[in-house]
Write an enzyme that holds these catalytic residues in place. Structure first.
Site, mmCIF file in Angstrom:
data_model
loop_
_atom_site.group_PDB
_atom_site.id
_atom_site.type_symbol
_atom_site.label_atom_id
_atom_site.label_comp_id
_atom_site.label_asym_id
_atom_site.label_seq_id
_atom_site.Cartn_x
_atom_site.Cartn_y
_atom_site.Cartn_z
ATOM 1 N N GLU A 170 -21.037 -4.838 -19.608
ATOM 2 C CA GLU A 170 -20.853 -3.522 -18.963
ATOM 3 C C GLU A 170 -21.785 -2.450 -19.534
ATOM 4 O OE1 GLU A 170 -16.607 -2.888 -19.341
ATOM 5 O OE2 GLU A 170 -16.138 -4.701 -18.202
ATOM 6 N N ASN A 211 -23.053 -9.402 -18.358
ATOM 7 C CA ASN A 211 -21.787 -9.471 -17.611
ATOM 8 C C ASN A 211 -21.364 -8.070 -17.202
ATOM 9 O OD1 ASN A 211 -19.511 -11.170 -16.804
ATOM 10 N ND2 ASN A 211 -18.307 -10.093 -18.360
ATOM 11 N N HIS A 247 -14.013 -8.197 -10.017
ATOM 12 C CA HIS A 247 -12.719 -7.519 -9.872
ATOM 13 C C HIS A 247 -12.711 -6.814 -8.510
ATOM 14 C CE1 HIS A 247 -11.362 -8.336 -13.913
ATOM 15 N NE2 HIS A 247 -12.515 -7.911 -14.390
ATOM 16 N N GLU A 276 -14.637 -13.076 -13.976
ATOM 17 C CA GLU A 276 -13.326 -12.419 -14.164
ATOM 18 C C GLU A 276 -12.663 -12.138 -12.812
ATOM 19 O OE1 GLU A 276 -13.564 -8.892 -16.633
ATOM 20 O OE2 GLU A 276 -14.939 -9.849 -18.050
ATOM 21 N N ASP A 278 -10.458 -11.375 -9.801
ATOM 22 C CA ASP A 278 -9.117 -11.107 -9.284
ATOM 23 C C ASP A 278 -9.267 -10.179 -8.083
ATOM 24 O OD1 ASP A 278 -9.507 -8.662 -10.676
ATOM 25 O OD2 ASP A 278 -8.064 -9.154 -12.242
HETATM 26 O O1 9MR Z 1 -7.639 -7.975 -19.471
HETATM 27 C C1 9MR Z 1 -8.023 -7.231 -20.612
HETATM 28 C C2 9MR Z 1 -6.872 -6.344 -21.068
HETATM 29 O O2 9MR Z 1 -5.810 -7.144 -21.552
HETATM 30 C C3 9MR Z 1 -7.352 -5.369 -22.126
HETATM 31 O O3 9MR Z 1 -6.314 -4.476 -22.435
HETATM 32 C C4 9MR Z 1 -8.579 -4.634 -21.611
HETATM 33 C C5 9MR Z 1 -9.093 -3.647 -22.630
HETATM 34 O O4 9MR Z 1 -10.176 -2.942 -22.149
HETATM 35 O O5 9MR Z 1 -9.601 -5.554 -21.288
HETATM 36 C C6 9MR Z 1 -9.229 -6.389 -20.246
HETATM 37 O O6 9MR Z 1 -10.290 -7.248 -19.891
HETATM 38 C C7 9MR Z 1 -11.484 -6.613 -19.408
HETATM 39 C C8 9MR Z 1 -12.638 -7.474 -19.833
HETATM 40 O O7 9MR Z 1 -12.619 -7.692 -21.223
HETATM 41 C C9 9MR Z 1 -13.965 -6.861 -19.406
HETATM 42 N N1 9MR Z 1 -13.967 -6.583 -17.988
HETATM 43 C C10 9MR Z 1 -12.828 -5.837 -17.468
HETATM 44 C C11 9MR Z 1 -11.523 -6.521 -17.883
HETATM 45 C C12 9MR Z 1 -10.320 -5.809 -17.267
HETATM 46 O O8 9MR Z 1 -10.206 -4.517 -17.780
#
Ligand code: 9MR
Length: 360
Positions: A170, A211, A247, A276, A278
């Site tokens: 990101e 990513n 997402h 990732e 969903d």
């Molecule tokens: O799913 C993850 C969640 O449990 C955490 O609290 C969060 C913290 O920022 O991160 C989420 O996963 C993220 C991933 O690491 C990077 N892309 C976005 C995902 C969803 O927020």
């Protein structure tokens, strides 16, 4: 080798939906709560294997230890796993100089026992960094040394056991400008090239990925990645893959040029992956949202199967029991293909049908 067929995306989507709907209508929810989501010979991983891709999921390691049906579903249905949180810097080095690899090691051992690959997530990010790192006033030179140590120590710890690393996560804003992070502010744009070089040095076998989200189609953000990859390649920086998180939300649809976007990155010599996926929706769910969700999951899966070097398709969790979505998007949810009781939604059957067609 994957066989490329002349099916149209629309034909595939309608096939998947036709096959999915009656199956879900026939489900008895009470029975299905304990029943596997797929018969073993038609598990997602068996079908994905025939189709020539890895099918993955993010794993909540707390649930993995505590919830047997959750764990059994991961063993049965997926050929790749990604730690949802336990490889993030905040969790692996909660105190400066004190590593805690235990949770991540358990997941890597679990994956090995089940013949699954691991996508390592993630080495350099603006989020989920430890407080000691972001609060203390380190000089730029100190921060660079800390980042180098983090990347090298983490990749070395897991050397030989990680298939893909999400090296840089990101790094751009949606408008294609560089995201303002502790790394950009202190180290300049070169931190990305540095991180890839350090990761390669520590584990030459792992494939190294960029990513991001909102980078499915051709847009300002994916254009920024395209320019960056060309620059990195020109500088011989070891970047191997372009990760699309995926997402989606039913109210925004699926970018129609996702396949074109995959292809232009593959033309630069990269592998691609959905990392990732969903598909959330405003609650309550209704039949049209549920249908749109199935189309979202299959549209990205189709793009992966139609591309030449798309090597994996990973869900960001497979059950609403543990999804991150309701905590972050007010009034939205139901973002995964199995409900909170592990009962399949049309999206599950649609993915199964898409993989079945691709494997024929
Ligand atoms: O799913 C993850 C969640 O449990 C955490 O609290 C969060 C913290 O920022 O991160 C989420 O996963 C993220 C991933 O690491 C990077 N892309 C976005 C995902 C969803 O927020």
């Amino acid at each position: 080798m994957r066989v490329h067929k002349a099916w149209s995306a629309a034909a595939l989507a309608s096939l998947a939906l036709l096959a999915g709907s009656p199956a879900v209508a026939a489900e008895d929810p009470a029975a299905a709560a304990v029943k596997p989501a797929s018969p073993r010979e038609q598990s997602l991983r068996v079908l994905a294997d025939r189709a020539g891709v890895r099918i993955g999921t993010a794993v909540d390691t707390t649930a993995l230890a505590a919830d047997a049906p959750y764990r059994e579903t991961i063993e049965r249905e997926f050929s790749s796993v990604t730690p949802e949180n336990v490889m993030k810097w905040q969790l692996v080095e909660p105190q400066q100089g004190v590593y805690d690899w235990a949770a991540a090691d358990r997941l890597v051992d679990f994956a090995r026992a089940n013949g699954q690959t691991v996508r390592g997530h993630t080495l350099v990010w603006h989020s989920q960094n430890p407080d000691w790192l972001t609060e203390d006033a380190f000089t730029p030179a100190q921060l660079r040394a800390l980042l180098r140590k983090h990347v090298i120590d983490q990749v070395t710890h897991f050397k030989g056991r990680i298939w893909h690393w999400d090296v840089a996560n990101e790094i751009f804003n949606d408008d294609g400008t560089w995201r303002d992070t502790i790394w950009l502010r202190n180290l300049g744009k070169g931190y990305v090239a540095d991180a890839f070089r350090w990761a390669r040095q520590a584990d030459p076998q792992a494939k190294l990925f960029l990513n991001d989200y909102n980078n499915e189609g051709v847009n300002a953000k994916s254009d920024a990645y395209y320019r960056l990859v060309r620059e990195l390649k020109a500088q011989r920086v070891p970047v191997d893959g372009y990760g699309i998180q995926g997402h989606l939300a039913v109210q925004y649809g699926v970018p129609g040029d996702t396949l074109a976007n995959l292809r232009r990155f593959e033309a630069l010599g990269l592998q691609t992956a959905f990392t990732e996926v969903d598909v959330r929706m405003p609650l309550p769910a209704d039949p049209i949202k549920v249908q749109a969700q199935a189309q979202g999951f299959t549209a990205l899966l189709q793009a992966c199967l139609l591309a030449r070097r798309c090597v994996s398709y990973t869900l960001w969790g497979f059950t609403d029991r543990y999804s991150w979505v309701p905590d972050v998007f007010d009034g939205e949810g139901s973002a995964t293909p199995l409900d909170a009781d592990l009962v399949p939604k049309p999206a599950w059957f649609a993915m199964r049908d898409t993989l079945t067609l691709a494997g024929r």
